[in-house]
Scaffold this motif. Structure first.
Motif, PDB file in Angstrom:
ATOM      1  N   LEU A 158      27.397  47.778   8.302  1.00 35.23           N
ATOM      2  CA  LEU A 158      26.069  48.329   8.571  1.00 35.23           C
ATOM      3  C   LEU A 158      24.736  47.935   7.323  1.00 35.23           C
ATOM      4  CD1 LEU A 158      27.281  51.613  10.238  1.00 35.23           C
ATOM      5  CD2 LEU A 158      26.763  49.281  11.070  1.00 35.23           C
ATOM      6  N   GLU A 159      24.958  46.257   6.846  1.00 31.93           N
ATOM      7  CA  GLU A 159      24.186  46.273   5.764  1.00 31.93           C
ATOM      8  C   GLU A 159      23.271  45.940   6.303  1.00 31.93           C
ATOM      9  OE1 GLU A 159      26.939  44.170   2.744  1.00 31.93           O
ATOM     10  OE2 GLU A 159      25.774  42.107   3.669  1.00 31.93           O
ATOM     11  N   VAL A 160      21.917  46.138   5.809  1.00 27.41           N
ATOM     12  CA  VAL A 160      20.641  45.785   6.277  1.00 27.41           C
ATOM     13  C   VAL A 160      19.471  44.250   5.972  1.00 27.41           C
ATOM     14  CG1 VAL A 160      18.810  47.360   6.964  1.00 27.41           C
ATOM     15  CG2 VAL A 160      20.646  48.535   6.694  1.00 27.41           C
ATOM     16  N   ALA A 161      19.882  44.011   6.933  1.00 23.35           N
ATOM     17  CA  ALA A 161      18.444  42.352   6.083  1.00 23.35           C
ATOM     18  C   ALA A 161      17.142  42.286   6.509  1.00 23.35           C
ATOM     19  CB  ALA A 161      18.975  41.274   7.611  1.00 23.35           C
ATOM     20  N   ASP A 162      16.581  42.638   5.069  1.00 20.26           N
ATOM     21  CA  ASP A 162      15.206  42.658   5.190  1.00 20.26           C
ATOM     22  C   ASP A 162      14.732  41.622   6.186  1.00 20.26           C
ATOM     23  OD1 ASP A 162      12.402  42.521   3.940  1.00 20.26           O
ATOM     24  OD2 ASP A 162      13.060  43.384   2.031  1.00 20.26           O
ATOM     25  N   ILE A 163      14.275  41.879   7.037  1.00 20.38           N
ATOM     26  CA  ILE A 163      13.849  40.811   7.781  1.00 20.38           C
ATOM     27  C   ILE A 163      12.355  39.961   7.429  1.00 20.38           C
ATOM     28  CG2 ILE A 163      12.918  39.925  10.277  1.00 20.38           C
ATOM     29  CD1 ILE A 163      14.863  42.000  10.951  1.00 20.38           C
ATOM     30  N   LYS A 164      11.535  41.043   6.881  1.00 17.01           N
ATOM     31  CA  LYS A 164      10.470  40.419   6.641  1.00 17.01           C
ATOM     32  C   LYS A 164      10.565  39.305   5.011  1.00 17.01           C
ATOM     33  CE  LYS A 164       6.545  43.568   7.544  1.00 17.01           C
ATOM     34  NZ  LYS A 164       5.615  44.612   6.890  1.00 17.01           N
ATOM     35  N   SER A 187      14.753  50.304  17.181  1.00 16.06           N
ATOM     36  CA  SER A 187      14.674  50.671  15.914  1.00 16.06           C
ATOM     37  C   SER A 187      14.228  50.071  15.435  1.00 16.06           C
ATOM     38  CB  SER A 187      16.441  51.438  15.008  1.00 16.06           C
ATOM     39  OG  SER A 187      16.508  52.195  16.336  1.00 16.06           O
ATOM     40  N   ILE A 188      14.323  48.506  15.663  1.00 16.93           N
ATOM     41  CA  ILE A 188      14.454  47.695  14.467  1.00 16.93           C
ATOM     42  C   ILE A 188      13.677  45.810  15.865  1.00 16.93           C
ATOM     43  CG2 ILE A 188      14.680  45.734  13.163  1.00 16.93           C
ATOM     44  CD1 ILE A 188      16.786  46.918  11.683  1.00 16.93           C
ATOM     45  N   LYS A 281      33.650  59.397   2.546  1.00 17.89           N
ATOM     46  CA  LYS A 281      32.701  57.464   2.116  1.00 17.89           C
ATOM     47  C   LYS A 281      32.178  57.567   3.517  1.00 17.89           C
ATOM     48  CE  LYS A 281      33.917  54.984  -0.478  1.00 17.89           C
ATOM     49  NZ  LYS A 281      35.357  53.107  -1.512  1.00 17.89           N
ATOM     50  N   THR A 282      30.440  57.746   3.550  1.00 14.83           N
ATOM     51  CA  THR A 282      30.203  57.918   5.067  1.00 14.83           C
ATOM     52  C   THR A 282      28.777  56.513   4.322  1.00 14.83           C
ATOM     53  OG1 THR A 282      30.904  59.673   4.899  1.00 14.83           O
ATOM     54  CG2 THR A 282      28.978  58.579   6.358  1.00 14.83           C
ATOM     55  N   VAL A 283      29.089  55.550   5.338  1.00 16.88           N
ATOM     56  CA  VAL A 283      27.694  54.773   5.776  1.00 16.88           C
ATOM     57  C   VAL A 283      26.801  55.084   6.850  1.00 16.88           C
ATOM     58  CG1 VAL A 283      27.183  52.312   5.458  1.00 16.88           C
ATOM     59  CG2 VAL A 283      29.190  53.145   4.278  1.00 16.88           C
ATOM     60  N   TYR A 284      26.107  55.100   7.056  1.00 21.09           N
ATOM     61  CA  TYR A 284      25.095  55.197   7.672  1.00 21.09           C
ATOM     62  C   TYR A 284      23.550  55.021   7.121  1.00 21.09           C
ATOM     63  CZ  TYR A 284      22.105  56.883  12.155  1.00 21.09           C
ATOM     64  OH  TYR A 284      21.657  57.279  13.180  1.00 21.09           O
ATOM     65  N   PRO A 285      23.118  53.798   7.772  1.00 24.39           N
ATOM     66  CA  PRO A 285      21.060  53.713   7.061  1.00 24.39           C
ATOM     67  C   PRO A 285      20.463  54.855   7.031  1.00 24.39           C
ATOM     68  CG  PRO A 285      21.997  52.064   9.231  1.00 24.39           C
ATOM     69  CD  PRO A 285      23.231  53.082   9.424  1.00 24.39           C
ATOM     70  N   GLY A 286      20.548  55.382   8.115  1.00 21.40           N
ATOM     71  CA  GLY A 286      19.664  56.735   7.814  1.00 21.40           C
ATOM     72  C   GLY A 286      19.819  58.023   7.145  1.00 21.40           C
ATOM     73  N   LEU A 287      21.177  57.471   6.079  1.00 22.11           N
ATOM     74  CA  LEU A 287      21.983  58.118   4.486  1.00 22.11           C
ATOM     75  C   LEU A 287      20.756  58.071   3.219  1.00 22.11           C
ATOM     76  CD1 LEU A 287      25.496  59.770   5.077  1.00 22.11           C
ATOM     77  CD2 LEU A 287      23.619  60.910   5.439  1.00 22.11           C
ATOM     78  N   GLU A 288      20.457  59.345   2.945  1.00 19.64           N
ATOM     79  CA  GLU A 288      19.361  58.224   1.949  1.00 19.64           C
ATOM     80  C   GLU A 288      20.936  57.627   0.631  1.00 19.64           C
ATOM     81  OE1 GLU A 288      17.298  61.643  -0.236  1.00 19.64           O
ATOM     82  OE2 GLU A 288      16.310  61.300   1.813  1.00 19.64           O
ATOM     83  N   SER A 289      21.938  57.535   0.479  1.00 22.10           N
ATOM     84  CA  SER A 289      22.559  57.452  -0.037  1.00 22.10           C
ATOM     85  C   SER A 289      23.075  55.698   0.626  1.00 22.10           C
ATOM     86  CB  SER A 289      24.149  58.248  -0.334  1.00 22.10           C
ATOM     87  OG  SER A 289      24.273  58.069   1.409  1.00 22.10           O
ATOM     88  N   HIS A 290      22.690  55.151   1.524  1.00 25.09           N
ATOM     89  CA  HIS A 290      22.896  53.800   2.089  1.00 25.09           C
ATOM     90  C   HIS A 290      21.800  53.034   0.863  1.00 25.09           C
ATOM     91  CE1 HIS A 290      23.091  50.260   4.923  1.00 25.09           C
ATOM     92  NE2 HIS A 290      23.848  51.040   5.233  1.00 25.09           N
ATOM     93  N   THR A 291      23.075  51.975   0.914  1.00 30.68           N
ATOM     94  CA  THR A 291      22.255  51.212  -0.112  1.00 30.68           C
ATOM     95  C   THR A 291      20.509  50.884   0.291  1.00 30.68           C
ATOM     96  OG1 THR A 291      23.015  49.104   0.364  1.00 30.68           O
ATOM     97  CG2 THR A 291      23.697  50.237  -1.889  1.00 30.68           C
ATOM     98  N   SER A 292      20.557  50.629   1.689  1.00 29.57           N
ATOM     99  CA  SER A 292      19.620  49.540   2.700  1.00 29.57           C
ATOM    100  C   SER A 292      18.513  50.657   3.114  1.00 29.57           C
ATOM    101  CB  SER A 292      19.453  48.382   3.018  1.00 29.57           C
ATOM    102  OG  SER A 292      20.819  47.990   2.321  1.00 29.57           O
ATOM    103  N   ASN A 294      16.045  52.309   2.267  1.00 29.65           N
ATOM    104  CA  ASN A 294      14.574  52.604   2.172  1.00 29.65           C
ATOM    105  C   ASN A 294      14.050  51.179   3.180  1.00 29.65           C
ATOM    106  OD1 ASN A 294      13.592  54.432   0.892  1.00 29.65           O
ATOM    107  ND2 ASN A 294      14.182  53.747  -0.647  1.00 29.65           N
ATOM    108  N   THR A 295      14.928  49.883   2.947  1.00 31.35           N
ATOM    109  CA  THR A 295      14.576  48.725   3.929  1.00 31.35           C
ATOM    110  C   THR A 295      14.442  49.097   5.492  1.00 31.35           C
ATOM    111  OG1 THR A 295      16.263  47.487   2.001  1.00 31.35           O
ATOM    112  CG2 THR A 295      15.234  46.301   4.268  1.00 31.35           C
ATOM    113  N   PHE A 296      15.329  50.054   5.825  1.00 25.20           N
ATOM    114  CA  PHE A 296      15.436  50.044   7.150  1.00 25.20           C
ATOM    115  C   PHE A 296      14.547  50.965   7.597  1.00 25.20           C
ATOM    116  CE2 PHE A 296      16.492  52.433  11.005  1.00 25.20           C
ATOM    117  CZ  PHE A 296      17.557  51.454  12.180  1.00 25.20           C
TER     118      PHE A 296
END
Ligand code: PLP
Length: 405
Positions: A158-164, A187-188, A281-292, A294-296
C-alpha cells in the motif's frame, strides 16, 4: 467543483437494439459484410463502426471500454481477458529489444515476475526502485528507458505513488507513465494526474463479484488503435480477448462501483482506526501515520475515500495463518487471494500473491512474514465485525485482553 468519475458513468446512455435499457450483447465471433470492399477497408482500419472478428473488437467490449474510459477520463479504452492481459499487452507494445523499464519494486507478484523473468527473454530489462523516492526513480532512468511503471496504491504494501511528480519526470525524460490503478478505482483518477496509460484488473473492485477475471487499458485513441492493429498490435495478436457475455456483465456491475467503494472505504477506515488504537502495526492510506497519507489526500477524489485495502503485521507467518483460519471459521471473510469482493478477503502475501518476489527482496522492501493483506468487504455491521476480529486476536494471543473496550 471536484471531479467525480462516477458521474461520467452516470451520464452514459446506452440502449439495446430493441430499446432495452441494457445494450444488447453481441453473441458473435464474426460479422458479415454487405460488400467485400468494406471487409478489406475494415482490415486496413478504415471502416469506422464496422466489426470484423471479436478478437479485434466487439460491440459489448466497446461499451465496457467506453464506460471505463469515461470513468478514468481518457480518450478511449480497450478491455482484455485479465489484468495481466492488459499489463503484458502494454509492455510488449511499447518496448522493443534493447529497451528498458523503470518500475516500482512493490507491485503485484505476477507483474513483477513478468518484468523480472519474462521480458528479459526479449532483451527488455527492468530496474526496480522505491517509487516513493523520486530522486531514486530518476537515477534509474537510462537512455533506453521507455516506460515508468507503478501502481497508484501498491500490492501488497500500500505504498502510494505521487502520480503528478512521476508524470513530470516522465515528461522530462520522454517516457510513458503507466499506472495500474486496480487498488484505487474512483478514489484516484490517475490520468487526470498525468498518467499516460491507466490499467485495471477488472477482476477486483470494478467487477466486484469475484466471478471473472478481466482487464482494461485506458489511454489515447492512438494507443488503443495501435494495440488493436491487425499487423502488430499486442491486443490483437497475443489474443487476451474478453468474451462479450462477460463484458456485458462487468458493465452492469460497474454501475454500482461508486456505492461499493464508499462502503469499502468506510469499513476499512473504521477497522484501520480500531486496529491502530489496539496497538497493531496497521497500514492504511487513510491513517495519518501512513507515510504517504498526504500524497494520497492531495490526489484523491474525496467522495470515495481511501479505499478498501489495509494490512496488519501480526509478527509471524504461523500467527498470520492461525488468525486467518480462525477469522474464516467465524465467518468474518475468506482466506483467499484477490480483492474487491462483498466479503472480506485475507491472505499472507509473502507466501501467496507476492511469492514470485524472492525472499531477500521481500525483506528489503519491508514485506514481512506476518503481514496480512485485507480487502475489507461491504459488511453492514462493521462494529460487530471488528469485535469478532478482536476476539479472534485475543484468543490467539495477538492482542492482550486489556485492549478490550
Ligand atoms: N494488478 C494488480 C494490482 C493486481 O493485484 C493483480 C492481480 O492480483 C493484477 C494486476 C493482475 O490481474 P488479473 O489477475 O486480472 O490478471
Amino acid at each position: 467543483m471536484s471531479f467525480k468519475p462516477a458521474n461520467e458513468i452516470q451520464d452514459l446512455q446506452y440502449f439495446g437494439e430493441f430499446g432495452g435499457v441494457n445494450p444488447s450483447i453481441s453473441d458473435s465471433s464474426t460479422y458479415t459484410f454487405l460488400s467485400a470492399k468494406t471487409m478489406f477497408d475494415t482490415f486496413e482500419g478504415n471502416a469506422d463502426g464496422c466489426y470484423l472478428y471479436s478478437r479485434h473488437s466487439s460491440p459489448s467490449n466497446l461499451y465496457l471500454g467506453e464506460a471505463l474510459a469515461a470513468m478514468e477520463g481518457t480518450e478511449t479504452a480497450t478491455v482484455t481477458a485479465s489484468g495481466m492481459g492488459a499489463i503484458t499487452a502494454v509492455m510488449m507494445q511499447l518496448c522493443a529489444a534493447g529497451d528498458h523499464i523503470v518500475s516500482s519494486r512493490t507491485i503485484y507478484g505476477g507483474t513483477y515476475a513478468f518484468l523480472k523473468n519474462f521480458t528479459p527473454k526479449f532483451r527488455v530489462n527492468t530496474s526496480f526502485v522505491d517509487i516513493t523516492k523520486i530522486d531514486l526513480v530518476e537515477a534509474a532512468i537510462t537512455k533506453n528507458t521507455k516506460i515508468l511503471y507503478c501502481e497508484s496504491v501498491s500490492n501488497p504494501l500500500l505504498e502510494v505513488a505521487d502520480i503528478k511528480a512521476l508524470s513530470k519526470l516522465a515528461k522530462k525524460h520522454n517516457l510513458t507513465l503507466v499506472v495500474d490503478n486496480t487498488f484505487s478505482p474512483l478514489s484516484i483518477s490517475a490520468a487526470k494526474l498525468g498518467a499516460d496509460i491507466v490499467i485495471h484488473s477488472l477482476t477486483k473492485f470494478i467487477n466486484g463479484s469475484s466471478d471473472t477475471v478481466g482487464g482494461v487499458i485506458c489511454g489515447s485513441q492512438e494507443l488503443i488503435n495501435n494495440l488493436r492493429n491487425v499487423n502488430d498490435g499486442t491486443c490483437m495478436l497475443l489474443g487476451a480477448t474478453m468474451d462479450s457475455l462477460r463484458a456485458a456483465s462487468i458493465l452492469k456491475n460497474l454501475r454500482t462501483l461508486h456505492i461499493r467503494i464508499k462502503q469499502h472505504s468506510y469499513n476499512a477506515t473504521f477497522l484501520a482506526n480500531k486496529f491502530k488504537a489496539d496497538g497493531l502495526k496497521t497500514v492504511y492510506p487513510g491513517l495519518e501515520s501512513h507515510t504517504s497519507h498526504n500524497t494520497f489526500k492531495a490526489m484523491m477524489n474525496t467522495d470515495y475515500g481511501f479505499g478498501g485495502m489495509l494490512t496488519i503485521d501480526v509478527g509471524s507467518l504461523d500467527k498470520a495463518n492461525a488468525l486467518m483460519e480462525l477469522m474464516q471459521e467465524r465467518n468474518l471473510g475468506y482466506l483467499a487471494v484477490s480483492l474487491g469482493f462483498y466479503k472480506t478477503l485475507f491472505s499472507a502475501p509473502g507466501s501467496s500473491t507476492s511469492s514470485e518476489i524472492p525472499e531477500e527482496e521481500q525483506k528489503e522492501m519491508g514485506l514481512s512474514d506476518g503481514l496480512i493483506r485485507f480487502s475489507i468487504g461491504l459488511d453492514n455491521d462493521i462494529e460487530r465485525t471488528y469485535e469478532t476480529m478482536r476476539d479472534c486476536m485475543i484468543e490467539l494471543g495477538i492482542l492482550k485482553p486489556q485492549h478490550q473496550a
